[in-house]
Design an enzyme around this catalytic site. Sequence first.
Site, short mmCIF file in Angstrom:
data_model
loop_
_atom_site.label_atom_id
_atom_site.label_comp_id
_atom_site.label_asym_id
_atom_site.label_seq_id
_atom_site.Cartn_x
_atom_site.Cartn_y
_atom_site.Cartn_z
N GLY A 30 -74.01 -23.54 142.96
CA GLY A 30 -74.47 -22.13 143.65
C GLY A 30 -73.82 -20.99 143.14
N ASN A 31 -74.09 -20.16 143.94
CA ASN A 31 -73.60 -18.76 143.41
C ASN A 31 -71.96 -18.65 143.51
OD1 ASN A 31 -76.04 -17.66 143.12
ND2 ASN A 31 -76.13 -16.75 145.19
N ALA A 33 -70.29 -21.68 144.93
CA ALA A 33 -69.85 -22.94 145.29
C ALA A 33 -70.27 -24.36 144.23
CB ALA A 33 -70.59 -23.29 146.68
N LYS A 50 -70.43 -29.18 149.77
CA LYS A 50 -70.64 -28.01 149.27
C LYS A 50 -69.18 -27.49 149.19
CE LYS A 50 -73.31 -23.90 149.08
NZ LYS A 50 -74.64 -23.25 149.64
N ASP A 143 -84.53 -17.15 150.60
CA ASP A 143 -84.78 -17.51 149.17
C ASP A 143 -85.42 -18.77 148.97
OD1 ASP A 143 -83.90 -17.43 146.55
OD2 ASP A 143 -81.96 -18.31 146.79
P1 AMP Z 1 -76.69 -24.55 146.52
O1 AMP Z 1 -75.64 -23.97 146.44
O2 AMP Z 1 -76.95 -24.90 148.06
O3 AMP Z 1 -78.02 -23.90 146.01
O4 AMP Z 1 -76.90 -26.10 145.85
C1 AMP Z 1 -76.77 -25.86 144.57
C2 AMP Z 1 -77.56 -27.19 143.88
O5 AMP Z 1 -76.96 -28.38 144.34
C3 AMP Z 1 -79.05 -27.33 144.60
O6 AMP Z 1 -79.96 -26.47 143.72
C4 AMP Z 1 -79.24 -28.83 144.46
O7 AMP Z 1 -79.52 -29.21 143.09
C5 AMP Z 1 -78.03 -29.61 144.58
N1 AMP Z 1 -77.68 -29.72 146.13
C6 AMP Z 1 -77.31 -28.88 147.11
N2 AMP Z 1 -77.48 -29.51 148.24
C7 AMP Z 1 -77.99 -30.77 148.14
C8 AMP Z 1 -78.18 -31.96 148.68
N3 AMP Z 1 -78.06 -31.54 150.30
N4 AMP Z 1 -78.63 -33.14 148.34
C9 AMP Z 1 -78.81 -33.12 147.06
N5 AMP Z 1 -78.88 -31.93 146.20
C10 AMP Z 1 -78.25 -30.93 146.71
#
Ligand code: AMP
EC number: 2.7.11.1
Length: 270
Positions: A30-31, A33, A50, A143
Amino acid sequence: MVMADSVQKPLLRGPVRVGFYDIERTLGKGNFAVVKLARHRITKTEVAIKIIDKTQLDAVNLEKIYREVQIMKMLDHPHIIKLYQVMETKNMLYLVTEYAKNGEIFDYLAKHGRLSELEARRKFWQILSAVDYCHNRNIVHRDLKAENLLLDGHMNIKIADFGFANFFQPGEPLATWCGSPPYAAPEVFEGQQYEGPQLDIWSMGVVLYVLVCGALPFDGPTLPVLRQRVLEGRFRIPYFMTEDCAVSQAGRLSQNSPAVNGSASSLAAD
Ligand code: AMP
């Protein structure tokens, strides 16, 4: 918050164990994380963790992360990723959440193409019930996009990433530029203040189109071109879309102008 007193750190490669969880692999970034797949050492339950390095964040972004945690703690809905546990050390924050086994619906569409309208309706209903649940608690996601709509082992929707989410009060507009440009509402492109829920509702219209067409309704090589297309509210209705679906799309997405007929361009990863 629980202190992560047993975060095992091997040299150079980051932790392989967080609390009772063994880290297995990276799911995404993510941004601020990285998200890892992990498994509980005793129950073997899979979770997504995360991992946020607080030392990389300034005070404003740190505050945003704490707001994300605060909001996720308030949410308990079958179509929203559940926050199970928060662990914190001096430098790191670990958010242990439900794991959505089938990943982003964005990747599913890129691999398998558009959904049937019947299947899109089922998914869209799940998204709608989750977003309605948030709005009823004065929370806006801000978002919503195919990359943040995850799929569990039964292909049910789980809304993820509340990093841009915020509280709203009816009649008190918000002003921060949030989200991904192809999903952003005209008022955001115009730099106006906006009512939080309306922003999510616009993005949901874009999501519905993406589910049914496998392509974005508004796209462009540059931000100014995209902006122009969003402000005009013109998008293509492909030949395969039923009239019922087209009417519902026009209701959600067009501001002044009707949709135009033609084929939709394919979904591009951004
Ligand atoms: P985020 O920082 O929450 O946008 O997470 C980045 C990416 O990690 C997401 O776009 C998903 O591809 C993956 N991801 C995040 N949370 C989950 C989850 N609970 N289960 C599966 N994949 C996840």
